[in-house]
Scaffold this motif. Structure first.
Motif, PDB file in Angstrom:
ATOM      1  N   VAL A  49       0.950  -1.235  -0.095  1.00 31.05           N
ATOM      2  CA  VAL A  49       0.008  -0.081  -0.109  1.00 31.05           C
ATOM      3  C   VAL A  49       0.686   1.468   0.121  1.00 31.05           C
ATOM      4  N   GLY A  50       2.005   1.389   0.884  1.00 25.60           N
ATOM      5  CA  GLY A  50       2.969   2.322   0.755  1.00 25.60           C
ATOM      6  C   GLY A  50       3.750   2.567  -0.480  1.00 25.60           C
ATOM      7  N   SER A  51       4.014   1.550  -1.073  1.00 30.74           N
ATOM      8  CA  SER A  51       5.032   1.525  -2.220  1.00 30.74           C
ATOM      9  C   SER A  51       4.390   1.776  -3.636  1.00 30.74           C
ATOM     10  N   ARG A  52       3.204   1.206  -3.575  1.00 32.65           N
ATOM     11  CA  ARG A  52       2.443   1.410  -4.855  1.00 32.65           C
ATOM     12  C   ARG A  52       1.374   2.697  -4.818  1.00 32.65           C
ATOM     13  N   HIS A  53       0.969   3.100  -3.850  1.00 32.79           N
ATOM     14  CA  HIS A  53      -0.222   4.169  -3.555  1.00 32.79           C
ATOM     15  C   HIS A  53       0.224   5.148  -2.514  1.00 32.79           C
ATOM     16  N   GLY A  54       1.541   5.131  -1.858  1.00 33.61           N
ATOM     17  CA  GLY A  54       1.777   6.405  -1.327  1.00 33.61           C
ATOM     18  C   GLY A  54       1.171   6.355  -0.018  1.00 33.61           C
ATOM     19  N   GLY A  55       0.774   5.284   0.340  1.00 38.93           N
ATOM     20  CA  GLY A  55       0.294   5.226   2.118  1.00 38.93           C
ATOM     21  C   GLY A  55      -1.347   4.850   2.016  1.00 38.93           C
ATOM     22  N   THR A  56      -1.909   4.833   3.064  1.00 36.41           N
ATOM     23  CA  THR A  56      -3.140   4.415   3.411  1.00 36.41           C
ATOM     24  C   THR A  56      -4.248   5.530   2.858  1.00 36.41           C
ATOM     25  N   ALA A  57      -3.733   6.560   3.343  1.00 37.80           N
ATOM     26  CA  ALA A  57      -4.508   7.807   3.092  1.00 37.80           C
ATOM     27  C   ALA A  57      -4.731   8.057   1.605  1.00 37.80           C
ATOM     28  N   ALA A  58      -3.589   8.023   0.891  1.00 34.22           N
ATOM     29  CA  ALA A  58      -3.701   8.132  -0.394  1.00 34.22           C
ATOM     30  C   ALA A  58      -4.391   7.000  -1.278  1.00 34.22           C
ATOM     31  N   PHE A  59      -4.276   5.876  -0.680  1.00 35.75           N
ATOM     32  CA  PHE A  59      -4.833   4.935  -1.524  1.00 35.75           C
ATOM     33  C   PHE A  59      -6.544   5.028  -1.207  1.00 35.75           C
ATOM     34  N   LEU A  60      -6.972   5.194  -0.110  1.00 35.26           N
ATOM     35  CA  LEU A  60      -8.600   5.404   0.237  1.00 35.26           C
ATOM     36  C   LEU A  60      -8.968   6.579  -0.455  1.00 35.26           C
ATOM     37  N   ALA A  61      -8.213   7.606  -0.644  1.00 38.22           N
ATOM     38  CA  ALA A  61      -8.554   8.586  -1.237  1.00 38.22           C
ATOM     39  C   ALA A  61      -8.915   8.445  -2.948  1.00 38.22           C
ATOM     40  N   SER A  62      -7.900   7.521  -3.537  1.00 35.69           N
ATOM     41  CA  SER A  62      -8.038   6.943  -4.777  1.00 35.69           C
ATOM     42  C   SER A  62      -9.081   6.203  -4.987  1.00 35.69           C
ATOM     43  N   CYS A  63      -9.648   5.645  -3.864  1.00 39.07           N
ATOM     44  CA  CYS A  63     -10.809   4.637  -3.974  1.00 39.07           C
ATOM     45  C   CYS A  63     -12.198   5.518  -3.852  1.00 39.07           C
ATOM     46  N   GLY A  64     -12.140   6.710  -3.355  1.00 41.81           N
ATOM     47  CA  GLY A  64     -13.302   7.537  -3.418  1.00 41.81           C
ATOM     48  C   GLY A  64     -13.742   8.100  -2.032  1.00 41.81           C
ATOM     49  N   VAL A  65     -12.869   7.668  -0.987  1.00 43.71           N
ATOM     50  CA  VAL A  65     -13.033   8.206   0.289  1.00 43.71           C
ATOM     51  C   VAL A  65     -12.682   9.537   0.430  1.00 43.71           C
ATOM     52  N   GLY A  66     -13.627  10.621   0.791  1.00 46.17           N
ATOM     53  CA  GLY A  66     -13.592  11.919   1.022  1.00 46.17           C
ATOM     54  C   GLY A  66     -12.630  12.255   2.118  1.00 46.17           C
ATOM     55  N   ALA A  67     -11.874  13.293   2.183  1.00 42.99           N
ATOM     56  CA  ALA A  67     -11.237  13.791   3.275  1.00 42.99           C
ATOM     57  C   ALA A  67     -12.094  13.972   4.514  1.00 42.99           C
ATOM     58  N   ALA A  68     -13.114  14.315   4.476  1.00 40.65           N
ATOM     59  CA  ALA A  68     -14.178  14.654   5.678  1.00 40.65           C
ATOM     60  C   ALA A  68     -14.336  13.238   6.210  1.00 40.65           C
ATOM     61  N   THR A  69     -14.492  12.258   5.507  1.00 41.70           N
ATOM     62  CA  THR A  69     -14.819  10.858   5.974  1.00 41.70           C
ATOM     63  C   THR A  69     -13.434  10.518   6.896  1.00 41.70           C
ATOM     64  N   LEU A  70     -12.246  10.543   6.483  1.00 38.21           N
ATOM     65  CA  LEU A  70     -11.060  10.414   6.969  1.00 38.21           C
ATOM     66  C   LEU A  70     -11.227  11.176   8.402  1.00 38.21           C
ATOM     67  N   ASP A  71     -11.072  12.248   8.172  1.00 40.26           N
ATOM     68  CA  ASP A  71     -11.333  13.186   9.466  1.00 40.26           C
ATOM     69  C   ASP A  71     -12.354  12.511  10.518  1.00 40.26           C
ATOM     70  N   ALA A  72     -13.452  12.104   9.983  1.00 41.51           N
ATOM     71  CA  ALA A  72     -14.423  11.757  11.028  1.00 41.51           C
ATOM     72  C   ALA A  72     -14.026  10.464  11.753  1.00 41.51           C
ATOM     73  N   PHE A  73     -13.383   9.574  10.809  1.00 39.39           N
ATOM     74  CA  PHE A  73     -13.133   8.287  11.279  1.00 39.39           C
ATOM     75  C   PHE A  73     -11.884   8.528  12.296  1.00 39.39           C
ATOM     76  N   ARG A  74     -11.037   9.527  12.166  1.00 34.25           N
ATOM     77  CA  ARG A  74      -9.960   9.761  13.296  1.00 34.25           C
ATOM     78  C   ARG A  74     -10.519  10.418  14.348  1.00 34.25           C
ATOM     79  N   ALA A  75     -11.493  11.294  14.331  1.00 29.37           N
ATOM     80  CA  ALA A  75     -11.967  12.110  15.219  1.00 29.37           C
ATOM     81  C   ALA A  75     -12.717  10.907  16.337  1.00 29.37           C
ATOM     82  N   LYS A  76     -13.243   9.784  15.727  1.00 25.31           N
ATOM     83  CA  LYS A  76     -14.036   9.008  16.386  1.00 25.31           C
ATOM     84  C   LYS A  76     -13.253   7.915  17.074  1.00 25.31           C
TER      85      LYS A  76
END
Length: 247
Positions: A212-239
């Motif tokens: 995930v790191g070598s091919r996609h630049g890390g988890t956050a970047a991979f999830l963004a490429s899947c369509g996960v929005g920044a607000a969703t990532l922030d909401a999960f981290r906050a929770k």
């Protein structure tokens, strides 16, 4: 019946609360044979308000979670189907734990909508339960991505994944009732599933996170490429992030 392979990754992976909060995220195998009163009580006891079903359409049954839905627990279908031509080809050549880790990345890459749905569900208020059939492969990779988002070290993520090993005999016994093709049938003289898929080797999870790191630049970047929005990532981290990590 209580869920098999059920656990809160924070309880053993991060007992000091350095990276994640207990009670935010859970994992398990599918219900055997279907959710009943005991299952619902287990979910309620842990504050679980959302269940994410990562199984493919042919594996699931509407009755599996009917009791939970009747009790007000949301069930989100996030289908990751391992039966595509690409994944089947990768399965045929799988021999090592590293191959299994690469297979996990292929599964995630093949189902960006499902990955997005799972992360969005994990960001909802209350506890979220992730499960597939065994609670090992699709559940393992999805859990790993979420834990990595919280900064949990790779070795701790792999250690949580390996904990499924102890539950495998009970899991395989349950799967045999509904998914006999998920087990190797020695009497047939054929290998239905490669050996790494019947285990939970830590090297597989280590390889997955490295890829995930070598091919996609890390988890956050991979999830963004899947369509996960920044607000969703922030909401999960906050929770789910530990208070000390969130500061």
């Amino acid at each position: 019946m209580s869920l098999v392979n059920f656990r809160d990754p924070a309880a053993l992976t991060d007992p000091d609360g350095l990276w994640m909060r207990s009670g935010a995220l859970f994992r398990s195998a599918q219900p055997f044979p279907a959710a009943d009163r005991a299952t619902v009580d287990q979910l309620h006891a842990h504050g679980i308000r959302t269940v994410v079903d990562l199984r493919g359409d042919t594996e699931s049954d509407p009755a599996d979670w009917a009791a939970a839905e009747a009790a007000g627990i949301a069930v989100v279908a996030a289908r990751i189907d391992p039966a595509s031509d690409t994944l089947t080809a990768a399965m045929r050549t799988m021999t090592t734990a590293a191959d299994l880790g690469a297979f996990y990345l292929l599964m995630a890459e093949s189902a960006p909508e499902a990955v997005t749905a799972a992360v969005e569900a994990a960001a909802r208020p209350g506890g979220t339960l992730l499960h597939c059939a065994a609670g090992k492969d699709r559940t393992g990779l999805t859990t790993a991505l979420l834990l990595d988002l919280l900064g949990v070290p790779a070795e701790a993520i792999a250690a949580d994944y390996v904990r499924t090993t102890a539950a495998l005999p009970e899991i395989f016994a349950g799967l045999a009732d509904r998914h006999r093709e998920a087990l190797n049938d020695a009497s047939a003289g054929e290998l239905a599933v490669p050996p790494p898929l019947l285990e939970a080797p830590g090297g597989a999870m280590a390889a997955f996170l490295t890829l995930v790191g070598s091919r996609h630049g890390g988890t956050a970047a991979f999830l963004a490429s899947c369509g996960v929005g920044a607000a969703t990532l922030d909401a999960f981290r906050a929770k789910a992030a530990a208070e000390v990590a969130a500061c």
